[in-house]
Design an enzyme around this catalytic site. Structure first.
Site, PDB file in Angstrom:
ATOM      1  N   THR A 153      -9.093   0.253  -9.658  1.00 16.90           N
ATOM      2  CA  THR A 153      -8.555  -0.853  -9.347  1.00 16.90           C
ATOM      3  C   THR A 153      -8.775  -1.958 -10.147  1.00 16.90           C
ATOM      4  OG1 THR A 153      -8.923  -0.058  -6.975  1.00 16.90           O
ATOM      5  CG2 THR A 153      -7.972  -2.237  -7.010  1.00 16.90           C
ATOM      6  N   ARG A 179       0.794  -1.475  -0.007  1.00 18.90           N
ATOM      7  CA  ARG A 179      -0.185   0.079  -0.113  1.00 18.90           C
ATOM      8  C   ARG A 179       0.950   1.214  -0.074  1.00 18.90           C
ATOM      9  NH1 ARG A 179      -4.898   1.949  -1.636  1.00 18.90           N
ATOM     10  NH2 ARG A 179      -6.158   2.883   0.221  1.00 18.90           N
ATOM     11  N   GLY A 183     -13.148  -2.002  -7.676  1.00 23.81           N
ATOM     12  CA  GLY A 183     -14.518  -1.067  -7.663  1.00 23.81           C
ATOM     13  C   GLY A 183     -14.777  -0.223  -6.299  1.00 23.81           C
ATOM     14  N   SER A 191      -8.144   0.847   2.968  1.00 20.79           N
ATOM     15  CA  SER A 191      -8.415   0.079   1.732  1.00 20.79           C
ATOM     16  C   SER A 191      -9.498  -0.906   1.594  1.00 20.79           C
ATOM     17  CB  SER A 191      -7.194  -0.364   1.065  1.00 20.79           C
ATOM     18  OG  SER A 191      -7.463  -1.114  -0.041  1.00 20.79           O
ATOM     19  N   SER A 192     -10.170  -1.026   0.653  1.00 23.34           N
ATOM     20  CA  SER A 192     -11.189  -2.058   0.663  1.00 23.34           C
ATOM     21  C   SER A 192     -10.672  -3.495  -0.134  1.00 23.34           C
ATOM     22  CB  SER A 192     -12.659  -1.519  -0.065  1.00 23.34           C
ATOM     23  OG  SER A 192     -13.232  -0.510   0.644  1.00 23.34           O
ATOM     24  N   THR A 246      -3.739  -1.286  -7.627  1.00 25.82           N
ATOM     25  CA  THR A 246      -4.441   0.077  -7.598  1.00 25.82           C
ATOM     26  C   THR A 246      -3.622   1.361  -8.106  1.00 25.82           C
ATOM     27  OG1 THR A 246      -6.714   1.318  -7.160  1.00 25.82           O
ATOM     28  CG2 THR A 246      -4.839   0.645  -5.398  1.00 25.82           C
TER      29      THR A 246
END
Length: 561
Positions: free
Chosen positions: A377, A90, A467, A445-446, A395
Protein backbone atom coordinates in the site's frame (compact mmCIF):
# COMPACT_ATOMS: atom_id res chain seq x y z
CA UNK A 1 -10.23 51.90 8.44
CA UNK A 2 -6.88 50.62 7.17
CA UNK A 3 -7.59 47.25 8.76
CA UNK A 4 -10.97 47.16 6.98
CA UNK A 5 -9.43 47.77 3.55
CA UNK A 6 -6.71 45.21 4.19
CA UNK A 7 -9.35 42.61 5.09
CA UNK A 8 -11.39 43.52 1.99
CA UNK A 9 -8.26 43.25 -0.19
CA UNK A 10 -7.54 39.82 1.26
CA UNK A 11 -11.03 38.62 0.35
CA UNK A 12 -10.57 39.82 -3.24
CA UNK A 13 -7.22 38.09 -3.66
CA UNK A 14 -7.20 34.55 -5.03
CA UNK A 15 -6.80 32.04 -2.23
CA UNK A 16 -3.50 30.84 -3.71
CA UNK A 17 -2.04 34.28 -2.97
CA UNK A 18 -2.87 33.88 0.71
CA UNK A 19 -1.48 30.44 1.41
CA UNK A 20 0.78 27.78 -0.04
CA UNK A 21 -0.29 24.26 -0.76
CA UNK A 22 1.70 21.20 0.29
CA UNK A 23 1.95 17.65 -1.03
CA UNK A 24 3.60 14.52 0.32
CA UNK A 25 3.87 10.94 -0.91
CA UNK A 26 6.09 7.87 -0.64
CA UNK A 27 8.05 8.72 -3.81
CA UNK A 28 9.71 12.04 -4.74
CA UNK A 29 8.52 11.85 -8.38
CA UNK A 30 4.91 11.47 -7.30
CA UNK A 31 5.28 14.35 -4.85
CA UNK A 32 6.71 16.51 -7.65
CA UNK A 33 3.72 15.58 -9.83
CA UNK A 34 1.35 16.77 -7.12
CA UNK A 35 3.25 20.02 -6.67
CA UNK A 36 3.21 20.66 -10.43
CA UNK A 37 -0.57 20.31 -10.45
CA UNK A 38 -0.96 22.73 -7.53
CA UNK A 39 1.28 25.24 -9.32
CA UNK A 40 -1.00 25.05 -12.36
CA UNK A 41 -3.95 26.07 -10.20
CA UNK A 42 -5.15 22.58 -9.44
CA UNK A 43 -7.07 21.66 -6.31
CA UNK A 44 -6.01 19.30 -3.54
CA UNK A 45 -8.09 16.59 -5.21
CA UNK A 46 -6.40 17.24 -8.56
CA UNK A 47 -2.95 16.98 -6.97
CA UNK A 48 -3.86 13.80 -5.10
CA UNK A 49 -5.09 12.13 -8.29
CA UNK A 50 -1.95 13.14 -10.18
CA UNK A 51 0.09 11.53 -7.40
CA UNK A 52 -2.03 8.36 -7.58
CA UNK A 53 -1.31 8.12 -11.31
CA UNK A 54 2.41 8.83 -10.91
CA UNK A 55 2.68 6.19 -8.18
CA UNK A 56 1.18 3.68 -10.62
CA UNK A 57 4.36 4.15 -12.63
CA UNK A 58 7.12 4.58 -10.04
CA UNK A 59 5.80 2.52 -7.12
CA UNK A 60 4.10 -0.40 -8.94
CA UNK A 61 4.77 -2.82 -6.10
CA UNK A 62 2.44 -0.88 -3.82
CA UNK A 63 -0.45 0.80 -5.62
CA UNK A 64 -1.89 2.05 -8.89
CA UNK A 65 -4.80 2.06 -11.30
CA UNK A 66 -4.96 -1.74 -11.08
CA UNK A 67 -5.99 -1.42 -7.44
CA UNK A 68 -8.25 0.65 -5.24
CA UNK A 69 -8.26 3.09 -2.38
CA UNK A 70 -10.07 5.37 0.03
CA UNK A 71 -10.15 9.16 -0.15
CA UNK A 72 -11.06 11.53 2.70
CA UNK A 73 -11.64 15.12 1.56
CA UNK A 74 -12.19 18.41 3.39
CA UNK A 75 -13.72 21.21 1.31
CA UNK A 76 -12.76 24.54 2.84
CA UNK A 77 -15.27 27.38 3.29
CA UNK A 78 -14.42 31.08 3.44
CA UNK A 79 -15.77 31.34 6.98
CA UNK A 80 -13.24 28.80 8.19
CA UNK A 81 -15.65 25.87 8.24
CA UNK A 82 -16.03 23.29 5.53
CA UNK A 83 -17.46 19.94 4.53
CA UNK A 84 -15.96 16.50 5.09
CA UNK A 85 -16.69 13.74 2.57
CA UNK A 86 -15.22 10.34 1.72
CA UNK A 87 -15.07 8.15 -1.38
CA UNK A 88 -14.77 4.37 -1.31
CA UNK A 89 -12.82 3.07 -4.30
CA UNK A 90 -12.26 -0.37 -2.80
CA UNK A 91 -12.11 -3.28 -5.22
CA UNK A 92 -15.05 -5.70 -5.50
CA UNK A 93 -15.22 -9.45 -5.92
CA UNK A 94 -16.58 -10.71 -9.27
CA UNK A 95 -20.32 -11.29 -9.09
CA UNK A 96 -19.79 -15.03 -9.57
CA UNK A 97 -17.40 -15.31 -6.60
CA UNK A 98 -18.44 -17.71 -3.83
CA UNK A 99 -17.50 -17.99 -0.13
CA UNK A 100 -15.30 -21.02 -0.84
CA UNK A 101 -13.01 -19.11 -3.20
CA UNK A 102 -9.90 -19.74 -1.11
CA UNK A 103 -10.69 -23.33 -0.14
CA UNK A 104 -9.19 -26.37 -1.83
CA UNK A 105 -11.07 -29.52 -2.90
CA UNK A 106 -10.45 -30.90 0.59
CA UNK A 107 -12.21 -27.95 2.21
CA UNK A 108 -8.99 -26.59 3.69
CA UNK A 109 -7.69 -23.09 3.00
CA UNK A 110 -5.21 -22.72 0.17
CA UNK A 111 -1.62 -21.76 0.83
CA UNK A 112 -0.77 -18.10 0.38
CA UNK A 113 1.22 -18.89 -2.79
CA UNK A 114 -1.77 -20.73 -4.28
CA UNK A 115 -4.19 -17.96 -3.39
CA UNK A 116 -2.31 -14.79 -4.26
CA UNK A 117 -0.62 -15.44 -7.60
CA UNK A 118 -3.01 -15.03 -10.52
CA UNK A 119 -6.64 -14.19 -11.15
CA UNK A 120 -8.15 -15.88 -8.09
CA UNK A 121 -7.04 -12.94 -5.95
CA UNK A 122 -7.98 -10.11 -8.35
CA UNK A 123 -10.79 -7.71 -7.50
CA UNK A 124 -12.36 -5.19 -9.89
CA UNK A 125 -10.08 -2.12 -9.67
CA UNK A 126 -11.62 1.04 -8.22
CA UNK A 127 -9.05 3.83 -8.37
CA UNK A 128 -10.04 5.37 -11.69
CA UNK A 129 -13.75 5.47 -10.78
CA UNK A 130 -12.71 7.08 -7.48
CA UNK A 131 -10.64 9.60 -9.45
CA UNK A 132 -13.57 10.41 -11.72
CA UNK A 133 -15.84 11.05 -8.73
CA UNK A 134 -13.25 13.15 -6.89
CA UNK A 135 -12.36 15.36 -9.84
CA UNK A 136 -16.01 15.85 -10.77
CA UNK A 137 -16.75 17.07 -7.25
CA UNK A 138 -13.58 19.00 -6.39
CA UNK A 139 -11.36 19.28 -9.45
CA UNK A 140 -10.29 22.57 -11.06
CA UNK A 141 -8.06 21.43 -13.91
CA UNK A 142 -9.00 19.44 -17.04
CA UNK A 143 -8.99 15.66 -16.46
CA UNK A 144 -6.33 15.04 -19.11
CA UNK A 145 -3.83 17.41 -17.52
CA UNK A 146 -3.62 15.25 -14.39
CA UNK A 147 -2.15 12.40 -16.47
CA UNK A 148 0.76 14.36 -17.92
CA UNK A 149 3.34 13.69 -15.13
CA UNK A 150 2.60 9.95 -15.07
CA UNK A 151 2.75 9.68 -18.87
CA UNK A 152 6.10 11.47 -18.91
CA UNK A 153 7.49 9.10 -16.26
CA UNK A 154 6.24 5.99 -18.04
CA UNK A 155 7.40 7.10 -21.48
CA UNK A 156 10.67 8.81 -20.60
CA UNK A 157 11.69 6.36 -17.90
CA UNK A 158 12.36 6.60 -14.19
CA UNK A 159 15.08 5.42 -11.83
CA UNK A 160 14.28 2.41 -9.65
CA UNK A 161 14.18 3.23 -5.93
CA UNK A 162 15.52 1.10 -3.11
CA UNK A 163 12.00 -0.11 -2.13
CA UNK A 164 11.12 -1.10 -5.70
CA UNK A 165 14.45 -2.89 -6.13
CA UNK A 166 13.92 -4.75 -2.87
CA UNK A 167 10.40 -5.81 -3.83
CA UNK A 168 11.61 -6.98 -7.25
CA UNK A 169 14.43 -8.99 -5.67
CA UNK A 170 11.91 -10.71 -3.38
CA UNK A 171 9.31 -11.28 -6.08
CA UNK A 172 11.38 -12.37 -9.06
CA UNK A 173 11.54 -15.99 -7.92
CA UNK A 174 7.74 -16.21 -8.29
CA UNK A 175 7.59 -14.81 -11.83
CA UNK A 176 8.13 -17.96 -13.87
CA UNK A 177 4.38 -18.02 -14.52
CA UNK A 178 4.18 -14.25 -14.98
CA UNK A 179 6.38 -13.43 -18.00
CA UNK A 180 4.99 -9.90 -18.52
CA UNK A 181 5.92 -8.96 -14.97
CA UNK A 182 9.36 -10.56 -15.29
CA UNK A 183 9.99 -8.75 -18.59
CA UNK A 184 9.36 -5.41 -16.95
CA UNK A 185 10.89 -5.84 -13.49
CA UNK A 186 13.39 -8.69 -13.99
CA UNK A 187 14.65 -8.34 -17.57
CA UNK A 188 17.22 -10.96 -18.58
CA UNK A 189 16.29 -12.88 -15.45
CA UNK A 190 17.77 -10.40 -12.98
CA UNK A 191 15.53 -8.17 -10.86
CA UNK A 192 15.92 -4.46 -11.52
CA UNK A 193 18.55 -2.86 -9.30
CA UNK A 194 18.36 0.50 -7.55
CA UNK A 195 19.14 3.27 -10.03
CA UNK A 196 18.18 1.24 -13.10
CA UNK A 197 16.02 3.12 -15.60
CA UNK A 198 12.64 1.51 -16.34
CA UNK A 199 10.44 2.56 -19.24
CA UNK A 200 6.81 1.48 -19.51
CA UNK A 201 5.50 2.40 -22.98
CA UNK A 202 2.38 0.22 -22.73
CA UNK A 203 1.32 2.00 -19.54
CA UNK A 204 2.00 5.38 -21.15
CA UNK A 205 -0.23 4.40 -24.08
CA UNK A 206 -3.06 3.34 -21.76
CA UNK A 207 -2.77 6.52 -19.69
CA UNK A 208 -3.08 8.55 -22.91
CA UNK A 209 -6.27 6.68 -23.83
CA UNK A 210 -7.79 7.20 -20.38
CA UNK A 211 -6.71 10.84 -20.39
CA UNK A 212 -8.59 11.30 -23.67
CA UNK A 213 -11.57 9.04 -23.01
CA UNK A 214 -12.18 9.27 -19.29
CA UNK A 215 -12.50 6.39 -16.83
CA UNK A 216 -14.72 4.48 -19.27
CA UNK A 217 -11.62 3.92 -21.41
CA UNK A 218 -10.30 1.76 -18.57
CA UNK A 219 -13.48 -0.19 -17.77
CA UNK A 220 -14.56 -0.84 -21.37
CA UNK A 221 -12.99 -1.52 -24.75
CA UNK A 222 -9.37 -2.47 -25.31
CA UNK A 223 -8.23 -2.27 -21.68
CA UNK A 224 -11.24 -4.21 -20.40
CA UNK A 225 -10.45 -7.04 -22.81
CA UNK A 226 -6.78 -7.04 -21.76
CA UNK A 227 -7.66 -6.97 -18.05
CA UNK A 228 -10.08 -9.89 -18.36
CA UNK A 229 -7.58 -11.86 -20.43
CA UNK A 230 -4.92 -11.38 -17.74
CA UNK A 231 -7.18 -12.16 -14.77
CA UNK A 232 -9.07 -15.08 -16.31
CA UNK A 233 -6.18 -16.55 -18.25
CA UNK A 234 -3.71 -16.97 -15.41
CA UNK A 235 -2.72 -20.24 -13.77
CA UNK A 236 -5.39 -21.47 -11.34
CA UNK A 237 -7.82 -18.63 -12.09
CA UNK A 238 -11.54 -19.30 -11.50
CA UNK A 239 -12.13 -17.43 -14.81
CA UNK A 240 -15.16 -15.68 -13.37
CA UNK A 241 -14.54 -11.95 -13.88
CA UNK A 242 -16.75 -10.52 -16.62
CA UNK A 243 -17.33 -7.38 -18.67
CA UNK A 244 -20.38 -6.74 -16.48
CA UNK A 245 -18.16 -6.74 -13.37
CA UNK A 246 -16.00 -4.01 -14.91
CA UNK A 247 -18.75 -1.83 -16.37
CA UNK A 248 -20.86 -2.20 -13.24
CA UNK A 249 -18.18 -1.00 -10.83
CA UNK A 250 -19.02 2.20 -8.92
CA UNK A 251 -16.98 4.21 -6.45
CA UNK A 252 -19.22 5.01 -3.50
CA UNK A 253 -19.55 8.16 -1.47
CA UNK A 254 -19.76 7.10 2.19
CA UNK A 255 -20.48 8.92 5.41
CA UNK A 256 -17.26 9.73 7.29
CA UNK A 257 -16.74 8.24 10.75
CA UNK A 258 -15.81 10.81 13.41
CA UNK A 259 -15.40 10.92 17.18
CA UNK A 260 -13.93 13.32 19.73
CA UNK A 261 -10.48 12.75 21.23
CA UNK A 262 -9.73 15.18 24.03
CA UNK A 263 -10.18 18.66 22.44
CA UNK A 264 -10.01 17.38 18.85
CA UNK A 265 -12.37 15.68 16.43
CA UNK A 266 -10.80 12.77 14.55
CA UNK A 267 -12.39 11.63 11.27
CA UNK A 268 -11.76 8.84 8.83
CA UNK A 269 -13.16 6.17 6.55
CA UNK A 270 -16.03 3.87 7.39
CA UNK A 271 -16.62 0.26 6.29
CA UNK A 272 -15.40 -1.58 4.33
CA UNK A 273 -12.41 0.15 5.92
CA UNK A 274 -11.82 -0.76 9.54
CA UNK A 275 -9.42 2.18 9.83
CA UNK A 276 -11.56 4.82 11.52
CA UNK A 277 -13.47 2.55 13.91
CA UNK A 278 -10.30 0.84 15.14
CA UNK A 279 -8.20 4.02 15.39
CA UNK A 280 -11.03 5.72 17.27
CA UNK A 281 -11.42 2.66 19.48
CA UNK A 282 -7.75 2.85 20.48
CA UNK A 283 -7.96 6.59 21.16
CA UNK A 284 -11.23 6.30 23.03
CA UNK A 285 -9.83 3.69 25.42
CA UNK A 286 -6.73 5.83 26.06
CA UNK A 287 -8.57 9.08 26.72
CA UNK A 288 -8.81 8.51 30.49
CA UNK A 289 -5.01 8.28 30.78
CA UNK A 290 -2.79 11.36 30.91
CA UNK A 291 -0.48 10.40 28.06
CA UNK A 292 0.85 13.93 27.82
CA UNK A 293 2.17 13.77 31.37
CA UNK A 294 3.61 10.28 30.85
CA UNK A 295 5.38 11.32 27.64
CA UNK A 296 6.85 9.37 24.72
CA UNK A 297 9.76 7.86 26.67
CA UNK A 298 7.62 6.25 29.37
CA UNK A 299 7.26 2.45 29.20
CA UNK A 300 3.82 2.91 30.77
CA UNK A 301 2.67 5.08 27.83
CA UNK A 302 3.49 2.31 25.38
CA UNK A 303 2.06 -0.40 27.64
CA UNK A 304 -1.28 1.44 27.74
CA UNK A 305 -1.19 1.94 23.97
CA UNK A 306 -0.43 -1.77 23.45
CA UNK A 307 -3.36 -2.81 25.65
CA UNK A 308 -5.84 -0.50 23.92
CA UNK A 309 -4.52 -1.64 20.55
CA UNK A 310 -5.16 -5.32 21.19
CA UNK A 311 -8.67 -4.72 22.53
CA UNK A 312 -9.57 -2.53 19.55
CA UNK A 313 -8.19 -5.02 17.04
CA UNK A 314 -10.23 -7.79 18.70
CA UNK A 315 -13.39 -5.80 17.96
CA UNK A 316 -12.14 -5.23 14.42
CA UNK A 317 -11.77 -8.96 13.76
CA UNK A 318 -15.21 -9.68 15.20
CA UNK A 319 -17.47 -7.02 13.72
CA UNK A 320 -16.00 -5.35 10.63
CA UNK A 321 -16.87 -6.07 7.01
CA UNK A 322 -18.58 -4.53 4.00
CA UNK A 323 -21.63 -2.73 5.45
CA UNK A 324 -23.50 -3.27 2.17
CA UNK A 325 -23.52 -6.99 3.02
CA UNK A 326 -23.34 -7.31 6.81
CA UNK A 327 -24.50 -5.26 9.77
CA UNK A 328 -21.52 -3.34 11.17
CA UNK A 329 -22.12 -1.61 14.54
CA UNK A 330 -20.13 1.52 13.64
CA UNK A 331 -21.86 3.78 16.19
CA UNK A 332 -21.49 1.17 18.92
CA UNK A 333 -17.79 0.58 18.27
CA UNK A 334 -16.98 4.27 18.82
CA UNK A 335 -19.60 4.90 21.54
CA UNK A 336 -17.86 6.77 24.36
CA UNK A 337 -19.60 4.83 27.16
CA UNK A 338 -18.71 1.54 25.50
CA UNK A 339 -15.07 2.57 25.10
CA UNK A 340 -14.92 3.66 28.76
CA UNK A 341 -16.07 0.16 29.74
CA UNK A 342 -13.47 -1.40 27.46
CA UNK A 343 -10.83 0.93 28.89
CA UNK A 344 -11.71 -0.35 32.36
CA UNK A 345 -10.08 -3.65 31.39
CA UNK A 346 -6.72 -1.88 31.06
CA UNK A 347 -4.45 -1.82 34.07
CA UNK A 348 -1.44 0.52 34.14
CA UNK A 349 0.42 -2.14 36.13
CA UNK A 350 -0.21 -5.42 34.34
CA UNK A 351 -0.89 -6.79 30.87
CA UNK A 352 -4.37 -8.20 30.43
CA UNK A 353 -2.96 -11.19 28.55
CA UNK A 354 -6.22 -12.16 26.85
CA UNK A 355 -7.98 -9.66 24.59
CA UNK A 356 -11.54 -10.70 23.77
CA UNK A 357 -13.92 -8.76 21.58
CA UNK A 358 -16.48 -6.67 23.43
CA UNK A 359 -20.21 -6.20 23.00
CA UNK A 360 -20.74 -2.76 21.50
CA UNK A 361 -24.28 -1.36 21.36
CA UNK A 362 -26.20 -2.68 18.37
CA UNK A 363 -23.72 -5.46 17.64
CA UNK A 364 -24.89 -8.77 16.16
CA UNK A 365 -23.67 -12.00 17.72
CA UNK A 366 -20.45 -12.95 15.94
CA UNK A 367 -17.50 -15.30 16.33
CA UNK A 368 -14.00 -13.93 15.70
CA UNK A 369 -12.36 -14.69 12.36
CA UNK A 370 -8.76 -13.95 11.48
CA UNK A 371 -8.23 -11.99 8.25
CA UNK A 372 -4.96 -12.13 6.33
CA UNK A 373 -3.60 -8.80 5.13
CA UNK A 374 -0.13 -8.39 3.70
CA UNK A 375 2.03 -5.32 4.20
CA UNK A 376 1.91 -3.10 1.13
CA UNK A 377 0.00 0.00 0.00
CA UNK A 378 0.84 3.73 -0.13
CA UNK A 379 -0.50 7.01 1.22
CA UNK A 380 -0.40 10.58 -0.07
CA UNK A 381 -1.69 13.97 1.02
CA UNK A 382 -2.44 17.23 -0.76
CA UNK A 383 -3.49 20.56 0.75
CA UNK A 384 -4.13 23.43 -1.65
CA UNK A 385 -3.83 27.17 -1.07
CA UNK A 386 -7.58 27.44 -0.57
CA UNK A 387 -7.45 25.12 2.44
CA UNK A 388 -8.93 22.02 0.79
CA UNK A 389 -7.42 18.76 2.08
CA UNK A 390 -7.24 15.43 0.22
CA UNK A 391 -5.78 12.44 2.03
CA UNK A 392 -5.81 9.08 0.26
CA UNK A 393 -4.57 5.56 0.83
CA UNK A 394 -4.18 3.46 -2.32
CA UNK A 395 -3.16 -0.16 -2.80
CA UNK A 396 -2.73 -3.24 -4.95
CA UNK A 397 -2.45 -5.20 -1.65
CA UNK A 398 0.78 -7.22 -1.39
CA UNK A 399 4.04 -6.49 -3.23
CA UNK A 400 3.18 -6.49 -6.97
CA UNK A 401 -0.39 -7.53 -6.14
CA UNK A 402 -1.48 -10.64 -8.03
CA UNK A 403 1.86 -10.59 -9.93
CA UNK A 404 -0.16 -9.99 -13.12
CA UNK A 405 0.65 -7.14 -15.52
CA UNK A 406 -2.04 -5.89 -17.87
CA UNK A 407 -0.70 -4.31 -21.06
CA UNK A 408 -0.15 -4.72 -24.77
CA UNK A 409 3.54 -5.02 -25.69
CA UNK A 410 6.22 -4.15 -23.13
CA UNK A 411 4.88 -2.94 -19.82
CA UNK A 412 1.51 -2.16 -18.33
CA UNK A 413 0.08 -1.93 -14.83
CA UNK A 414 -0.06 -4.35 -11.91
CA UNK A 415 -3.38 -6.01 -11.05
CA UNK A 416 -4.28 -6.21 -7.36
CA UNK A 417 -4.57 -9.29 -5.15
CA UNK A 418 -7.16 -7.55 -2.99
CA UNK A 419 -9.52 -10.51 -2.65
CA UNK A 420 -7.03 -12.15 -0.29
CA UNK A 421 -8.16 -9.47 2.20
CA UNK A 422 -11.36 -11.46 2.63
CA UNK A 423 -11.40 -14.01 5.44
CA UNK A 424 -10.54 -17.27 3.74
CA UNK A 425 -12.55 -19.50 6.08
CA UNK A 426 -16.18 -18.57 5.29
CA UNK A 427 -17.71 -20.03 8.45
CA UNK A 428 -16.68 -20.20 12.07
CA UNK A 429 -18.58 -22.28 14.65
CA UNK A 430 -21.31 -22.90 12.08
CA UNK A 431 -21.96 -19.21 11.45
CA UNK A 432 -21.01 -17.14 8.37
CA UNK A 433 -18.01 -14.85 8.85
CA UNK A 434 -18.69 -11.14 8.28
CA UNK A 435 -15.72 -10.74 5.93
CA UNK A 436 -16.22 -13.89 3.86
CA UNK A 437 -16.10 -13.75 0.06
CA UNK A 438 -19.35 -12.88 -1.71
CA UNK A 439 -20.05 -11.69 -5.25
CA UNK A 440 -19.87 -7.90 -5.56
CA UNK A 441 -18.60 -7.50 -2.01
CA UNK A 442 -15.65 -5.31 -0.96
CA UNK A 443 -13.04 -6.94 1.29
CA UNK A 444 -12.26 -5.56 4.72
CA UNK A 445 -9.37 -3.08 4.77
CA UNK A 446 -7.09 -1.49 7.35
CA UNK A 447 -6.51 1.65 5.28
CA UNK A 448 -7.02 4.66 7.51
CA UNK A 449 -6.81 8.09 5.82
CA UNK A 450 -7.52 10.52 8.66
CA UNK A 451 -8.20 14.23 9.19
CA UNK A 452 -8.11 15.91 12.62
CA UNK A 453 -10.10 19.05 13.46
CA UNK A 454 -9.47 21.47 16.30
CA UNK A 455 -12.12 22.83 18.66
CA UNK A 456 -13.02 25.58 16.18
CA UNK A 457 -13.64 23.08 13.37
CA UNK A 458 -10.43 23.76 11.42
CA UNK A 459 -8.50 20.83 9.95
CA UNK A 460 -5.11 20.80 11.69
CA UNK A 461 -3.56 17.42 10.89
CA UNK A 462 -3.95 14.66 8.34
CA UNK A 463 -2.21 11.31 8.23
CA UNK A 464 -2.29 7.89 6.62
CA UNK A 465 0.02 4.91 6.29
CA UNK A 466 0.94 1.73 4.43
CA UNK A 467 1.71 -1.70 5.81
CA UNK A 468 -1.30 -4.02 6.02
CA UNK A 469 -2.89 -4.28 9.44
CA UNK A 470 -0.11 -2.13 10.94
CA UNK A 471 -1.68 0.85 9.13
CA UNK A 472 -4.20 1.33 11.93
CA UNK A 473 -1.53 1.31 14.59
CA UNK A 474 0.81 3.59 12.64
CA UNK A 475 -1.98 6.16 12.33
CA UNK A 476 -2.99 5.86 15.99
CA UNK A 477 0.65 6.22 17.07
CA UNK A 478 1.16 9.30 14.89
CA UNK A 479 -2.01 10.89 16.28
CA UNK A 480 -0.92 10.29 19.88
CA UNK A 481 2.61 11.52 19.18
CA UNK A 482 1.36 14.70 17.50
CA UNK A 483 -1.72 15.53 19.59
CA UNK A 484 -0.68 14.32 23.05
CA UNK A 485 3.08 14.76 22.90
CA UNK A 486 3.25 17.74 20.59
CA UNK A 487 5.74 16.19 18.19
CA UNK A 488 6.04 17.71 14.69
CA UNK A 489 4.52 15.57 11.96
CA UNK A 490 7.79 14.07 10.70
CA UNK A 491 8.90 13.11 14.22
CA UNK A 492 5.45 11.70 14.97
CA UNK A 493 5.69 9.49 11.89
CA UNK A 494 9.24 8.43 12.81
CA UNK A 495 8.41 7.27 16.34
CA UNK A 496 8.98 3.52 16.71
CA UNK A 497 5.92 1.32 16.67
CA UNK A 498 4.39 -1.12 19.11
CA UNK A 499 2.37 -3.80 17.33
CA UNK A 500 1.36 -7.41 18.07
CA UNK A 501 1.43 -10.88 16.55
CA UNK A 502 1.00 -14.53 17.44
CA UNK A 503 4.10 -14.45 19.63
CA UNK A 504 3.07 -11.38 21.62
CA UNK A 505 3.76 -7.66 21.47
CA UNK A 506 6.17 -6.61 18.72
CA UNK A 507 8.57 -3.75 19.50
CA UNK A 508 10.01 -2.19 16.36
CA UNK A 509 13.64 -3.10 15.84
CA UNK A 510 16.13 -0.27 15.47
CA UNK A 511 13.98 2.25 17.35
CA UNK A 512 13.58 3.37 20.96
CA UNK A 513 10.71 0.86 21.30
CA UNK A 514 13.18 -2.05 21.29
CA UNK A 515 14.64 -0.81 24.58
CA UNK A 516 11.25 -1.38 26.26
CA UNK A 517 11.55 -5.18 26.12
CA UNK A 518 12.50 -5.70 29.76
CA UNK A 519 9.90 -3.20 31.00
CA UNK A 520 7.18 -4.89 28.94
CA UNK A 521 8.14 -8.33 30.21
CA UNK A 522 7.92 -7.07 33.79
CA UNK A 523 4.36 -5.95 33.02
CA UNK A 524 3.50 -9.47 31.86
CA UNK A 525 3.73 -9.07 28.09
CA UNK A 526 5.18 -11.67 25.80
CA UNK A 527 7.60 -9.62 23.71
CA UNK A 528 9.29 -9.89 20.34
CA UNK A 529 11.69 -7.31 18.90
CA UNK A 530 11.24 -7.35 15.15
CA UNK A 531 11.26 -5.44 11.89
CA UNK A 532 8.02 -3.89 10.66
CA UNK A 533 7.56 -2.70 7.07
CA UNK A 534 6.26 0.80 7.71
CA UNK A 535 5.76 4.06 5.82
CA UNK A 536 3.40 6.96 6.38
CA UNK A 537 2.72 10.51 5.22
CA UNK A 538 1.13 13.48 6.97
CA UNK A 539 0.56 17.21 6.90
CA UNK A 540 0.19 19.60 9.83
CA UNK A 541 -1.13 23.12 10.22
CA UNK A 542 1.51 25.42 11.71
CA UNK A 543 1.51 29.18 12.45
CA UNK A 544 3.32 29.62 9.11
CA UNK A 545 0.80 27.48 7.20
CA UNK A 546 0.53 23.83 6.25
CA UNK A 547 3.67 21.68 6.30
CA UNK A 548 3.98 18.20 4.83
CA UNK A 549 5.94 15.24 6.17
CA UNK A 550 7.12 11.86 4.95
CA UNK A 551 8.09 8.92 7.13
CA UNK A 552 11.89 8.98 7.67
CA UNK A 553 11.88 5.20 7.08
CA UNK A 554 10.78 5.77 3.48
CA UNK A 555 12.21 7.44 0.38
CA UNK A 556 9.14 9.70 0.41
CA UNK A 557 9.21 13.46 0.28
CA UNK A 558 7.05 16.48 1.11
CA UNK A 559 7.07 19.68 -0.95
CA UNK A 560 5.46 23.08 -0.70
CA UNK A 561 3.76 24.63 -3.69
Amino acid sequence: MIRYFLALFALLLPASALAQGVVTSADPRATEAGRDILRQGGSAADAAMAMMLALTVVEPQSSGIGGGGFLVHHSAARNGGGKLETIDGRETAPRAATPGRFLGPDGKTLSYAQAVGGGRSVGVPGNLRLMATATRKWGRLPWARLFAPAIQLAEGGYAVTRPLAGAAASGAARWANFPATAALYAPSGAPVAEGTTVRNPALAALLRRVAAGGADAFYTGENARALLAAANGSVGSPRDMTVADLTGYRAKERAPVCAPYRVWRVCGMGPPSSGATTVLGILGMLERFDLKALGPTSPQSWHLIAEAMQLAYADRENYLGDADFVRVPVAGLIDRAYLRRRSGLISPLRALGVYPAGNPPGAPIRTPAVQQEVAGTTHFVAVDGRGNVATMTSTVEGPFGSQLVVGEGLGGYILNNELTDFTWTPERDGAPVANRVEGGKRPLSSMAPTIVYDASGRPVFTVGAAGGKTIIMQVAKALIAHLDWGLPAREALGEGLVYFGRDGVILEEGTARAALKVDFERLGHKVVVGRLGLKANAAERTPAGWRGAADPRSVGMALSE
